[in-house]
Design a protein around this motif. Sequence first.
Motif, short mmCIF file in Angstrom:
data_model
loop_
_atom_site.label_atom_id
_atom_site.label_comp_id
_atom_site.label_asym_id
_atom_site.label_seq_id
_atom_site.Cartn_x
_atom_site.Cartn_y
_atom_site.Cartn_z
N GLN A 1 1.03 -1.29 0.01
CA GLN A 1 -0.08 -0.08 -0.09
C GLN A 1 0.80 1.32 0.13
O GLN A 1 0.20 2.18 -0.43
N GLY A 2 2.25 1.16 0.42
CA GLY A 2 2.83 2.40 0.54
C GLY A 2 3.86 2.70 -0.82
O GLY A 2 4.12 3.47 -1.15
N GLY A 3 3.88 1.52 -1.33
CA GLY A 3 4.76 1.30 -2.54
C GLY A 3 4.29 0.90 -3.89
O GLY A 3 3.96 1.36 -5.01
N LEU A 4 3.73 -0.36 -3.82
CA LEU A 4 3.32 -1.30 -5.08
C LEU A 4 2.01 -0.59 -5.62
O LEU A 4 2.02 -0.58 -6.81
N ILE A 5 1.21 -0.05 -4.84
CA ILE A 5 0.08 0.22 -5.16
C ILE A 5 -0.03 1.58 -6.15
O ILE A 5 -0.77 1.81 -7.11
N ARG A 6 0.85 2.47 -5.91
CA ARG A 6 1.12 3.46 -6.64
C ARG A 6 1.66 3.21 -8.30
O ARG A 6 1.75 3.91 -9.13
N ILE A 7 2.33 1.99 -8.25
CA ILE A 7 2.77 1.24 -9.65
C ILE A 7 1.97 0.42 -10.17
O ILE A 7 1.34 0.65 -11.29
N ILE A 8 0.94 -0.14 -9.44
CA ILE A 8 0.11 -1.06 -9.98
C ILE A 8 -1.11 -0.39 -10.59
O ILE A 8 -1.49 -0.86 -11.78
N ILE A 9 -1.86 0.45 -9.64
CA ILE A 9 -3.17 0.93 -10.25
C ILE A 9 -2.90 1.74 -11.42
O ILE A 9 -3.70 1.52 -12.19
N PRO A 10 -1.92 2.57 -11.44
CA PRO A 10 -1.71 3.49 -13.00
C PRO A 10 -1.62 2.51 -14.16
O PRO A 10 -1.92 2.75 -15.21
N LYS A 11 -1.12 1.25 -13.92
CA LYS A 11 -0.81 0.24 -15.05
C LYS A 11 -1.87 -0.56 -15.17
O LYS A 11 -2.07 -0.67 -16.47
N ILE A 12 -2.64 -0.93 -14.29
CA ILE A 12 -3.73 -2.00 -14.67
C ILE A 12 -5.11 -1.43 -14.45
O ILE A 12 -6.05 -1.80 -14.78
N GLY A 13 -5.22 -0.44 -13.60
CA GLY A 13 -6.46 0.28 -13.26
C GLY A 13 -7.23 -0.28 -12.01
O GLY A 13 -6.64 -0.97 -11.61
N LEU A 14 -8.18 0.46 -11.70
CA LEU A 14 -8.83 0.33 -10.52
C LEU A 14 -9.50 -1.02 -10.57
O LEU A 14 -9.52 -1.85 -9.46
N PHE A 15 -10.31 -1.41 -11.67
CA PHE A 15 -10.96 -2.58 -11.57
C PHE A 15 -10.23 -3.71 -11.20
O PHE A 15 -10.37 -4.68 -10.38
N TRP A 16 -8.94 -3.96 -12.15
CA TRP A 16 -8.03 -4.91 -12.06
C TRP A 16 -7.49 -5.00 -10.70
O TRP A 16 -6.89 -6.19 -10.04
N ALA A 17 -7.18 -3.98 -10.09
CA ALA A 17 -6.36 -3.96 -8.77
C ALA A 17 -7.58 -4.48 -7.81
O ALA A 17 -7.05 -5.44 -6.80
N ALA B 1 -17.67 -11.91 -3.02
CA ALA B 1 -17.53 -10.68 -3.03
C ALA B 1 -17.00 -10.44 -4.55
O ALA B 1 -17.46 -9.53 -5.31
N LEU B 2 -15.93 -11.24 -4.84
CA LEU B 2 -15.24 -11.22 -6.09
C LEU B 2 -16.39 -11.33 -7.40
O LEU B 2 -16.31 -10.82 -8.30
N THR B 3 -17.27 -12.44 -7.08
CA THR B 3 -18.25 -12.74 -8.13
C THR B 3 -19.01 -11.59 -8.17
O THR B 3 -19.44 -11.21 -9.47
N THR B 4 -19.62 -10.92 -7.05
CA THR B 4 -20.67 -9.54 -7.02
C THR B 4 -19.81 -8.69 -7.91
O THR B 4 -20.50 -8.06 -8.75
N PHE B 5 -18.42 -8.46 -7.60
CA PHE B 5 -17.79 -7.36 -7.99
C PHE B 5 -17.92 -7.43 -9.59
O PHE B 5 -18.03 -6.68 -10.33
N LEU B 6 -17.79 -8.70 -10.08
CA LEU B 6 -17.56 -8.92 -11.48
C LEU B 6 -19.25 -8.77 -12.21
O LEU B 6 -19.40 -8.23 -13.40
N LEU B 7 -20.32 -8.82 -11.56
CA LEU B 7 -21.61 -8.56 -12.07
C LEU B 7 -21.92 -6.96 -11.79
O LEU B 7 -22.93 -6.79 -12.82
N VAL B 8 -21.52 -6.29 -10.91
CA VAL B 8 -21.98 -4.92 -10.72
C VAL B 8 -20.99 -3.87 -11.46
O VAL B 8 -21.28 -2.96 -11.31
N THR B 9 -19.96 -4.43 -12.15
CA THR B 9 -19.13 -3.48 -12.86
C THR B 9 -19.30 -3.66 -14.36
O THR B 9 -20.03 -4.91 -15.01
N LYS B 10 -18.90 -2.86 -15.14
CA LYS B 10 -19.34 -2.85 -16.81
C LYS B 10 -17.80 -2.65 -17.52
O LYS B 10 -16.88 -2.56 -16.75
N LYS B 11 -17.79 -2.85 -18.76
CA LYS B 11 -16.58 -2.89 -19.63
C LYS B 11 -15.99 -1.54 -19.30
O LYS B 11 -14.72 -1.46 -19.48
#
Length: 448
Positions: free
Chosen positions: A271-287, A419-429
């Motif tokens: 959360q102090g380091g990798l998140i600043r690299i991961i989210i800009p590269k893969i986006g909020l959904f995939w994070a 929760a993961l299954t629900t997340f896939l259902l309530v988000t869109k492309k």
Amino acid sequence: MTETAETSKNALIFVLITVMINSIGFGIMIPVLPNLIKELTGLENSQAVWHSGFLTLTFAFLQFICMPIVGGLSDRFGRRPIMLFSLGGLAFDYFLIALAPTIIWLYFARAFSGIFGATFSTANAYVADVSPPEKRAQNFGLIGASFGVGFLLGPVIGGLLGEYGTRVPFFAAGVISLINVIYGLIFLPETLAKTKRRPFSILRSNPVGSLLSLGRIKGVKGLIFVLFILATAHTVYPTTYTFSTMEGLGWTSGNVGFSLGAFAVASMVVQGGLIRIIIPKIGLFWAGFIGMLSAVLAYTMMGSADAGWVIYAAGPFAALAGLYGPALTNMMSSRVSESEQGELQGAIGAAQGLALMAGPLAMTGIFAAFGDTANKAARQMQAFPENIIGLSRYMLGDMAIPYIPGSPFLLAAGLSLLALTTFLLVTKKADRDARYAPTNQIESEDLP
């Protein structure tokens, strides 16, 4: 007041320090609270665990009722007075626990903490105030990292101080919280300008009203429900982690403290380091997706542990699970206006409060059923996949109750998968393709 870069910087620094200090106080409690409960009641693990669950339930019920009210008040009167009021309440709570002569005092203390425990939701509102949409997830991640630093120190301090007496860690937590109040009185700025405040409305500032009000904003209710399921799973840590590891692995409070400290180190890295690299590269959904999948793996490993090293091996996955919080919070925060950030955080807090009511009862109940020491001699502790098979066969009525001290973690793994299954259902492309959530998508439909 006119918001400046200096004000924003000072506010963010204070919030990060506040979260760290508060998490130290919270972490101090975990290794020693079970021993204090047993000291006050004279009960063994499988019976004392019920008090752990009911104490959390007491805190959660009042938090569920009061968090939206506190969120609405912060939108009306500003973040600073609400934050300071909450910090003072936490200090009082710790001292009350430290002085408790009977178990009923613990219930009064947790009730008081539930009423005033708005620190983290107000901290998130602060971050939303001072962060542009493209940096919110990273700054929410910094909150997670600050919590990780405190959680690294807290359980270790609690475990060590617990060796000198069950009350000593709570006095320490109270002193730390008082220091935080004094620090806030001196340095905490206000970040919500008077022109951006909204009138307080009790019709909106309650759990149902908050969700109905936010329901017009596309996707928010669905994502809050996902957070509710994940928060329910996460209650396994404060309610049964200590009981489970002491029962199944023979750990002491010191062992528990050091293991949680190791988890905190891994969490800080993410959360102090990798998140600043991961989210800009893969986006909020995939994070969020990776975080939830990692939670499933971590809980499964902990629930199947028959040796201490398995708990530590689950640590990296538990740390990666920290991706889902900042990702989901930013997806929702980017959808609401500045004057509604407190309301949103209040609604999130209410959902977490509801989870803290449902989760502890489920976690303590399943531990009492499958981790009962009285029947240990007649049953062998089972590891993965035999524990899953044993639970399944028991539910089908095909075998006696299996001995699985890690059963609460297996329940948490199942909830995280839901929760993961629900997340896939309530988000869109559009959510999957975007690096950041689209802003202020106000529509009449409740779910995407």
